[in-house]
Design a protein around this motif. Structure first.
Motif, mmCIF file in Angstrom:
data_model
loop_
_atom_site.group_PDB
_atom_site.id
_atom_site.type_symbol
_atom_site.label_atom_id
_atom_site.label_comp_id
_atom_site.label_asym_id
_atom_site.label_seq_id
_atom_site.Cartn_x
_atom_site.Cartn_y
_atom_site.Cartn_z
ATOM 1 N N GLY A 66 0.793 -1.212 0.000
ATOM 2 C CA GLY A 66 0.000 0.000 0.000
ATOM 3 C C GLY A 66 0.828 1.264 0.000
ATOM 4 O O GLY A 66 1.888 1.332 0.587
ATOM 5 N N MET A 67 0.294 2.263 -0.677
ATOM 6 C CA MET A 67 0.908 3.585 -0.714
ATOM 7 C C MET A 67 0.136 4.485 0.230
ATOM 8 O O MET A 67 -1.056 4.305 0.449
ATOM 9 C CB MET A 67 0.868 4.107 -2.150
ATOM 10 N N THR A 68 0.811 5.447 0.821
ATOM 11 C CA THR A 68 0.161 6.431 1.661
ATOM 12 C C THR A 68 0.818 7.781 1.414
ATOM 13 O O THR A 68 1.837 7.862 0.716
ATOM 14 C CB THR A 68 0.241 6.036 3.146
ATOM 15 N N HIS A 69 0.240 8.820 1.971
ATOM 16 C CA HIS A 69 0.694 10.178 1.652
ATOM 17 C C HIS A 69 1.829 10.657 2.550
ATOM 18 O O HIS A 69 2.389 11.728 2.300
ATOM 19 C CB HIS A 69 -0.479 11.150 1.773
ATOM 20 N N ALA A 70 2.179 9.914 3.612
ATOM 21 C CA ALA A 70 3.227 10.373 4.530
ATOM 22 C C ALA A 70 4.042 9.189 5.026
ATOM 23 O O ALA A 70 3.478 8.164 5.433
ATOM 24 C CB ALA A 70 2.609 11.117 5.709
ATOM 25 N N GLU A 172 -2.365 16.046 8.029
ATOM 26 C CA GLU A 172 -3.731 15.674 8.402
ATOM 27 C C GLU A 172 -4.699 15.862 7.240
ATOM 28 O O GLU A 172 -5.635 15.067 7.067
ATOM 29 C CB GLU A 172 -4.185 16.530 9.591
ATOM 30 N N GLU A 173 -4.489 16.913 6.446
ATOM 31 C CA GLU A 173 -5.372 17.182 5.300
ATOM 32 C C GLU A 173 -4.510 17.388 4.063
ATOM 33 O O GLU A 173 -4.362 18.508 3.560
ATOM 34 C CB GLU A 173 -6.232 18.414 5.576
ATOM 35 N N PRO A 174 -3.921 16.307 3.550
ATOM 36 C CA PRO A 174 -2.969 16.443 2.436
ATOM 37 C C PRO A 174 -3.662 16.726 1.111
ATOM 38 O O PRO A 174 -4.776 16.255 0.870
ATOM 39 C CB PRO A 174 -2.292 15.074 2.404
ATOM 40 N N VAL A 179 2.973 13.944 -1.457
ATOM 41 C CA VAL A 179 3.527 12.899 -0.588
ATOM 42 C C VAL A 179 4.642 13.513 0.256
ATOM 43 O O VAL A 179 5.523 14.205 -0.274
ATOM 44 C CB VAL A 179 4.091 11.721 -1.415
ATOM 45 N N PHE A 180 4.608 13.265 1.566
ATOM 46 C CA PHE A 180 5.623 13.771 2.488
ATOM 47 C C PHE A 180 6.531 12.622 2.911
ATOM 48 O O PHE A 180 6.052 11.577 3.368
ATOM 49 C CB PHE A 180 4.979 14.393 3.730
ATOM 50 N N LEU A 181 7.847 12.826 2.787
ATOM 51 C CA LEU A 181 8.836 11.824 3.177
ATOM 52 C C LEU A 181 9.735 12.442 4.245
ATOM 53 O O LEU A 181 10.469 13.393 3.964
ATOM 54 C CB LEU A 181 9.671 11.389 1.968
ATOM 55 N N LEU A 182 9.671 11.928 5.463
ATOM 56 C CA LEU A 182 10.416 12.470 6.589
ATOM 57 C C LEU A 182 11.534 11.506 6.985
ATOM 58 O O LEU A 182 11.340 10.286 6.955
ATOM 59 C CB LEU A 182 9.498 12.694 7.798
ATOM 60 N N CYS A 183 12.675 12.043 7.358
ATOM 61 C CA CYS A 183 13.810 11.233 7.810
ATOM 62 C C CYS A 183 14.119 11.602 9.258
ATOM 63 O O CYS A 183 14.267 12.784 9.583
ATOM 64 C CB CYS A 183 15.042 11.485 6.945
ATOM 65 N N ALA A 184 14.229 10.602 10.120
ATOM 66 C CA ALA A 184 14.517 10.839 11.538
ATOM 67 C C ALA A 184 15.232 9.624 12.112
ATOM 68 O O ALA A 184 15.061 8.511 11.601
ATOM 69 C CB ALA A 184 13.226 11.115 12.313
ATOM 70 N N ARG A 199 0.342 9.431 11.821
ATOM 71 C CA ARG A 199 -0.238 9.631 10.497
ATOM 72 C C ARG A 199 0.710 9.228 9.371
ATOM 73 O O ARG A 199 0.450 9.510 8.208
ATOM 74 C CB ARG A 199 -0.653 11.103 10.337
ATOM 75 N N CYS A 200 1.807 8.572 9.730
ATOM 76 C CA CYS A 200 2.814 8.201 8.735
ATOM 77 C C CYS A 200 3.058 6.695 8.753
ATOM 78 O O CYS A 200 2.873 6.029 9.772
ATOM 79 C CB CYS A 200 4.147 8.907 9.022
ATOM 80 N N ARG A 201 3.510 6.204 7.627
ATOM 81 C CA ARG A 201 3.986 4.816 7.565
ATOM 82 C C ARG A 201 5.490 4.831 7.802
ATOM 83 O O ARG A 201 6.206 5.646 7.219
ATOM 84 C CB ARG A 201 3.677 4.205 6.203
ATOM 85 N N VAL A 202 5.964 3.939 8.654
ATOM 86 C CA VAL A 202 7.369 3.924 9.050
ATOM 87 C C VAL A 202 8.134 2.871 8.249
ATOM 88 O O VAL A 202 7.679 1.733 8.109
ATOM 89 C CB VAL A 202 7.521 3.641 10.555
ATOM 90 N N VAL A 203 9.297 3.278 7.734
ATOM 91 C CA VAL A 203 10.209 2.357 7.060
ATOM 92 C C VAL A 203 11.495 2.304 7.885
ATOM 93 O O VAL A 203 12.313 3.219 7.828
ATOM 94 C CB VAL A 203 10.522 2.813 5.622
#
Length: 424
Positions: A66-70, A172-174, A179-184, A199-203
């Motif tokens: 599945g794909m998601t927006h964050a 919350e309201e994309p 698509v937002f890709l965050l690195c932490a 609200r994000c999928r974690v890789v």
């Protein structure tokens, strides 16, 4: 050009997840092009559960595809968080939905010139709210290429609270094609807020094995195999640091100076001298790394403001530019501070590796040393300190890293560490 995921070292599971998500995202775009599926396309990424990797309707698709927006990419330093995010952005822009590395979408994303991919790379100690608001506003626009608007935020753990709140509203309201890709480093609340995480999928990315890092250095950078193996081990799986050690003689000299610290700690005065040398070396390295960029930025701003002009009003324009120059200097000081802390952290990682070697030798653990060229010195330390003493010294280095990350003055933290290393 190779596959966009080729430089993501030792992350097979993550690559598989991202490939499947990119293929699923491509299926949404194909569905949106069919009039009868307009409603599904309007639902954006939620329609993915009804699409297969080939773009044909099916009963369901594996949840792992599945794909998601964050998304949040987590992992230790050097694991390839930003590499994974950029590669995934390229796969989303890929004409074939697979990250082929050959099409214009892949090529422009990987080179940083794609109009619909925005990279946020913090140069200072934090990412402020004004920068994030401007980014969110731009991200809401329609993709110029017809695929996705992608925002990649490196070091998302540096978001201020206000900047995090601005980003949260967008997540919350994309917009339907953003698509937002965050690195932490992790999903701990100290690194990323709980509300954003939810609200994000974690890789998750693992620290790559030294063998995998060495293989990449040989294949991509043309490093001799023996040098590549040494650099990969010395860098403790950090791909960027391994490349720097393998190719930069100055980096090797700085490492040698750091690993000479245990021999220099013969008393209180020597401990303070070693702390000063470490701080000054980090300052010099940071100054050298930002000097060229600082000069170029100042020259460009002064030119834009009319410096050197002889026309009417040129002098007045420069007098009114004091505020902008002051803002630039503030940003540059923040960047220099960040560069100094990064340089110091690299030195502390090398020092921690030395005491780790001493600890494993004291315990007679069947593991290879991190620093093969100082193994004899680490062995001597293991005999002198025993396992408990080596562990205390390793903890002192790790506590110094944590203190600096918590904004303790670097000189104070390093001096305290050196005294702890001397006393044991």
């Amino acid at each position: 050009m190779p596959d966009v995921f080729a430089d993501l070292v030792g992350q097979d599971e993550a690559v598989d997840t991202l490939r499947r998500a990119a293929a699923a995202a491509s299926a949404v775009l194909r569905a949106a092009a069919v009039p009868s599926t307009t409603d599904a396309a309007g639902d954006g990424l939620d329609a993915l559960a009804e699409e297969s990797d080939g773009g044909q309707p099916t009963a369901a698709v594996d949840a792992g595809a599945g794909m998601t927006h964050a998304w949040i990419f987590t992992g230790p330093p050097g694991s390839g968080r930003s590499v994974a995010a950029r590669a995934f952005a390229a796969a989303l822009q890929c004409a074939y939905g697979t990250g082929c590395g050959e099409c214009p979408g892949c090529h422009t994303t990987m080179t940083g010139t794609h109009a619909d991919v925005r990279m946020v790379v913090p140069e200072g100690l934090s990412i402020g709210v004004n920068e994030m608001r401007a980014l969110v506003l731009r991200a809401a626009s329609t993709p110029s290429g017809g695929r996705w608007q992608v925002v990649v935020i490196e070091d998302a753990d540096r978001l201020t609270e206000a900047a995090g709140n601005a980003l949260l509203k967008a997540i919350e309201e994309p917009p339907p094609r953003t698509v937002f890709l965050l690195c932490a480093p992790s999903t701990h609340p100290d690194d990323i807020s709980v509300t954003i995480r939810s609200r994000c999928r974690v890789v998750p990315l693992a620290q790559p094995a030294p063998e995998a890092v060495a293989e990449v250095l040989v294949r991509r950078d043309g490093v001799a195999p023996d040098v590549a193996r040494w650099a990969a081990a010395a860098a403790q799986g950090h791909v960027g640091r391994a490349r720097r050690l393998a190719r930069d003689p100055e980096a090797r000299k700085r490492r040698e100076a750091v690993l000479a610290v245990p021999r220099r700690l013969t008393g209180v005065g020597a401990a303070f001298d070693a702390a000063s040398a470490l701080i000054e070396a980090a300052e010099a390295e940071a100054e050298a790394s930002v000097a060229e960029a600082d000069a170029a930025e100042r020259a460009a701003l002064e030119t834009a403001l009319g410096a050197g002009g002889t026309g009417r009003g040129a002098a007045g324009a420069m007098r009114g530019a004091a505020g902008q120059l002051k803002d630039l200097e503030k940003r540059q000081r923040s960047r220099a501070t960040r560069a100094q802390r990064d340089a110091l952290d690299r030195a502390l990682v090398d020092l921690a590796g030395f005491y780790r070697d001493a600890l494993t030798m004291a315990l007679r653990a069947p593991v290879a040393p991190v620093h093969t060229d100082t193994a004899a010195l680490a062995g001597a330390g293991a005999q002198k300190w025993d396992a408990e003493g080596a562990l205390r010294r390793l903890e002192a280095v790790l506590e110094c890293r944590a203190a600096i990350e918590a904004n303790v003055k670097p000189r104070i933290a390093v001096e305290a560490m050196m005294l702890s290393l001397w006393k044991g």
